[in-house]
Design a protein around this motif. Structure first.
Motif, PDB file in Angstrom:
ATOM      1  N   ARG A 152       0.857  -1.198   0.000  1.00 65.06           N
ATOM      2  CA  ARG A 152       0.000   0.000   0.000  1.00 65.06           C
ATOM      3  C   ARG A 152       0.890   1.243   0.000  1.00 65.06           C
ATOM      4  O   ARG A 152       1.754   1.381   0.863  1.00 65.06           O
ATOM      5  N   TYR A 153       0.661   2.114  -0.949  1.00 69.27           N
ATOM      6  CA  TYR A 153       1.441   3.361  -1.026  1.00 69.27           C
ATOM      7  C   TYR A 153       0.864   4.328   0.003  1.00 69.27           C
ATOM      8  O   TYR A 153      -0.060   5.081  -0.249  1.00 69.27           O
ATOM      9  N   ASP A 154       1.428   4.272   1.200  1.00 70.86           N
ATOM     10  CA  ASP A 154       0.880   5.022   2.331  1.00 70.86           C
ATOM     11  C   ASP A 154       1.750   6.240   2.646  1.00 70.86           C
ATOM     12  O   ASP A 154       2.679   6.568   1.901  1.00 70.86           O
ATOM     13  N   ALA A 155       1.445   6.890   3.766  1.00 67.26           N
ATOM     14  CA  ALA A 155       2.177   8.105   4.138  1.00 67.26           C
ATOM     15  C   ALA A 155       3.676   7.859   4.348  1.00 67.26           C
ATOM     16  O   ALA A 155       4.502   8.649   3.873  1.00 67.26           O
ATOM     17  N   PRO A 156       4.094   6.774   5.064  1.00 67.65           N
ATOM     18  CA  PRO A 156       5.537   6.538   5.207  1.00 67.65           C
ATOM     19  C   PRO A 156       6.243   6.316   3.864  1.00 67.65           C
ATOM     20  O   PRO A 156       7.389   6.736   3.683  1.00 67.65           O
ATOM     21  N   THR A 157       5.555   5.657   2.927  1.00 66.96           N
ATOM     22  CA  THR A 157       6.149   5.436   1.601  1.00 66.96           C
ATOM     23  C   THR A 157       6.310   6.760   0.871  1.00 66.96           C
ATOM     24  O   THR A 157       7.359   7.032   0.268  1.00 66.96           O
ATOM     25  N   GLU A 158       5.299   7.596   0.953  1.00 70.95           N
ATOM     26  CA  GLU A 158       5.370   8.910   0.308  1.00 70.95           C
ATOM     27  C   GLU A 158       6.516   9.740   0.893  1.00 70.95           C
ATOM     28  O   GLU A 158       7.276  10.384   0.159  1.00 70.95           O
ATOM     29  N   LYS A 159       6.657   9.693   2.208  1.00 72.16           N
ATOM     30  CA  LYS A 159       7.728  10.436   2.870  1.00 72.16           C
ATOM     31  C   LYS A 159       9.098   9.905   2.435  1.00 72.16           C
ATOM     32  O   LYS A 159      10.040  10.675   2.193  1.00 72.16           O
ATOM     33  N   ALA A 160       9.225   8.579   2.325  1.00 73.11           N
ATOM     34  CA  ALA A 160      10.486   7.972   1.903  1.00 73.11           C
ATOM     35  C   ALA A 160      10.840   8.367   0.478  1.00 73.11           C
ATOM     36  O   ALA A 160      11.993   8.690   0.173  1.00 73.11           O
ATOM     37  N   VAL A 161       9.851   8.358  -0.396  1.00 73.02           N
ATOM     38  CA  VAL A 161      10.080   8.749  -1.791  1.00 73.02           C
ATOM     39  C   VAL A 161      10.508  10.214  -1.857  1.00 73.02           C
ATOM     40  O   VAL A 161      11.450  10.571  -2.580  1.00 73.02           O
ATOM     41  N   ARG A 162       9.853  11.054  -1.087  1.00 68.48           N
ATOM     42  CA  ARG A 162      10.194  12.485  -1.093  1.00 68.48           C
ATOM     43  C   ARG A 162      11.635  12.703  -0.612  1.00 68.48           C
ATOM     44  O   ARG A 162      12.379  13.506  -1.171  1.00 68.48           O
ATOM     45  N   GLY A 163      12.032  11.967   0.418  1.00 64.75           N
ATOM     46  CA  GLY A 163      13.394  12.075   0.917  1.00 64.75           C
ATOM     47  C   GLY A 163      14.410  11.593  -0.106  1.00 64.75           C
ATOM     48  O   GLY A 163      15.452  12.219  -0.309  1.00 64.75           O
ATOM     49  N   PHE A 164      14.098  10.478  -0.758  1.00 68.20           N
ATOM     50  CA  PHE A 164      14.979   9.938  -1.796  1.00 68.20           C
ATOM     51  C   PHE A 164      15.133  10.947  -2.934  1.00 68.20           C
ATOM     52  O   PHE A 164      16.240  11.189  -3.428  1.00 68.20           O
ATOM     53  N   GLN A 165      14.018  11.545  -3.342  1.00 72.49           N
ATOM     54  CA  GLN A 165      14.057  12.528  -4.428  1.00 72.49           C
ATOM     55  C   GLN A 165      14.892  13.744  -4.037  1.00 72.49           C
ATOM     56  O   GLN A 165      15.708  14.240  -4.830  1.00 72.49           O
ATOM     57  N   ALA A 166      14.706  14.239  -2.828  1.00 73.45           N
ATOM     58  CA  ALA A 166      15.433  15.423  -2.383  1.00 73.45           C
ATOM     59  C   ALA A 166      16.934  15.168  -2.344  1.00 73.45           C
ATOM     60  O   ALA A 166      17.735  16.021  -2.743  1.00 73.45           O
ATOM     61  N   LYS A 167      17.330  13.976  -1.898  1.00 77.62           N
ATOM     62  CA  LYS A 167      18.747  13.630  -1.785  1.00 77.62           C
ATOM     63  C   LYS A 167      19.431  13.616  -3.154  1.00 77.62           C
ATOM     64  O   LYS A 167      20.620  13.905  -3.265  1.00 77.62           O
ATOM     65  N   ARG A 168      18.632  13.300  -4.178  1.00 75.44           N
ATOM     66  CA  ARG A 168      19.220  13.162  -5.512  1.00 75.44           C
ATOM     67  C   ARG A 168      18.843  14.281  -6.482  1.00 75.44           C
ATOM     68  O   ARG A 168      18.985  14.168  -7.693  1.00 75.44           O
ATOM     69  N   GLY A 169      18.328  15.367  -5.940  1.00 74.55           N
ATOM     70  CA  GLY A 169      18.052  16.534  -6.762  1.00 74.55           C
ATOM     71  C   GLY A 169      16.875  16.381  -7.697  1.00 74.55           C
ATOM     72  O   GLY A 169      16.753  17.127  -8.684  1.00 74.55           O
ATOM     73  N   LEU A 170      15.993  15.457  -7.383  1.00 70.98           N
ATOM     74  CA  LEU A 170      14.785  15.261  -8.183  1.00 70.98           C
ATOM     75  C   LEU A 170      13.640  16.069  -7.583  1.00 70.98           C
ATOM     76  O   LEU A 170      13.669  16.412  -6.405  1.00 70.98           O
ATOM     77  N   PRO A 171      12.619  16.398  -8.378  1.00 72.12           N
ATOM     78  CA  PRO A 171      11.458  17.124  -7.827  1.00 72.12           C
ATOM     79  C   PRO A 171      10.847  16.358  -6.652  1.00 72.12           C
ATOM     80  O   PRO A 171      10.586  15.154  -6.764  1.00 72.12           O
ATOM     81  N   ARG A 172      10.634  17.051  -5.539  1.00 72.38           N
ATOM     82  CA  ARG A 172      10.137  16.402  -4.312  1.00 72.38           C
ATOM     83  C   ARG A 172       8.621  16.274  -4.340  1.00 72.38           C
ATOM     84  O   ARG A 172       7.900  16.952  -3.613  1.00 72.38           O
ATOM     85  N   THR A 173       8.129  15.379  -5.171  1.00 75.39           N
ATOM     86  CA  THR A 173       6.682  15.212  -5.324  1.00 75.39           C
ATOM     87  C   THR A 173       6.105  14.187  -4.355  1.00 75.39           C
ATOM     88  O   THR A 173       4.921  14.236  -4.031  1.00 75.39           O
ATOM     89  N   GLY A 174       6.934  13.234  -3.911  1.00 71.54           N
ATOM     90  CA  GLY A 174       6.421  12.140  -3.086  1.00 71.54           C
ATOM     91  C   GLY A 174       5.743  11.064  -3.905  1.00 71.54           C
ATOM     92  O   GLY A 174       5.308  10.049  -3.370  1.00 71.54           O
TER      93      GLY A 174
END
Length: 208
Positions: free
Chosen positions: A32-54
């Protein structure tokens, strides 16, 4: 967009398993793509200079795939919570750390009653965790391995240099890694409680 909050299914499990490998997610996979998954994706994106969409677009997914390996069945379906199997008959009397390699669980049992159940990780093929009946012969709260120069907090030694202990690597990487033969516990608060209860001389049973 590939996946976003609210999505479910096998692809979301793979996303979550790969995020665990990269140490951005520490629970699941749930599918299930839940809130913790969205937060993890956003963090991963930010670390790699990608748009922080989640949400996961093609660029995010490709970057994550390049950094990780394809997860197996255990990572996809079982590491989020594997029920303990039936205790080995040798665990039914006395004070016992009953450790099952088949379900990857540790039961803390006294006179046949289970007081605590924890997920655990074992040694690799090159340094396997020994099976059999042992006794806790030494406890070391702040132990550091002299062989590997790595921390082994809450170590309860039962066979040579093999011990039950907390592993920060297990907490971060899950079953993507392995120990050097020890029984790793990833829940630090739980093993702290266990360490306080287990006594020198208590039985340890490691079985399939």
């Amino acid at each position: 967009m590939l996946w976003s909050r609210g999505d479910t299914g096998r692809d979301v499990r793979e996303l979550q398993a790969r995020l665990r490998q990269a140490a951005w997610l520490f629970h699941g996979p749930t599918g299930r793509y839940d809130a913790p998954t969205e937060k993890a994706v956003r963090g991963f994106q930010a670390k790699r200079g990608l748009p922080r969409t989640g949400s996961v677009d093609a660029a995010t997914w490709q970057r994550l795939v390049r950094m990780t390996r394809e997860p197996g069945k255990w990572e996809l379906y079982l590491m989020g919570g594997q029920p303990a199997d039936t205790p080995d008959p040798r665990c039914r009397t006395g004070r016992v750390l009953c450790i099952s390699k088949s379900s990857r669980t540790l039961r803390w049992m006294i006179d046949g009653r289970t007081l605590m159940t924890l997920p655990v990780r074992f040694g690799s093929r090159g340094t396997p965790t020994r099976e059999g009946i042992f006794r806790v012969y030494w406890k070391s709260r702040h132990h550091v391995s002299t062989l590997y120069d790595s921390p082994m907090p809450y170590a309860m030694f039962f066979s040579g240099g093999q011990a039950v202990h907390y592993s920060a690597d297990f907490a971060a990487r899950g079953y993507a890694g392995a120990s050097h033969g020890c029984v790793n516990v990833r829940d630090e608060a739980a093993i702290a409680r266990l360490f306080g209860q287990v006594r020198k001389g208590d039985k340890v049973v490691v079985h399939w």
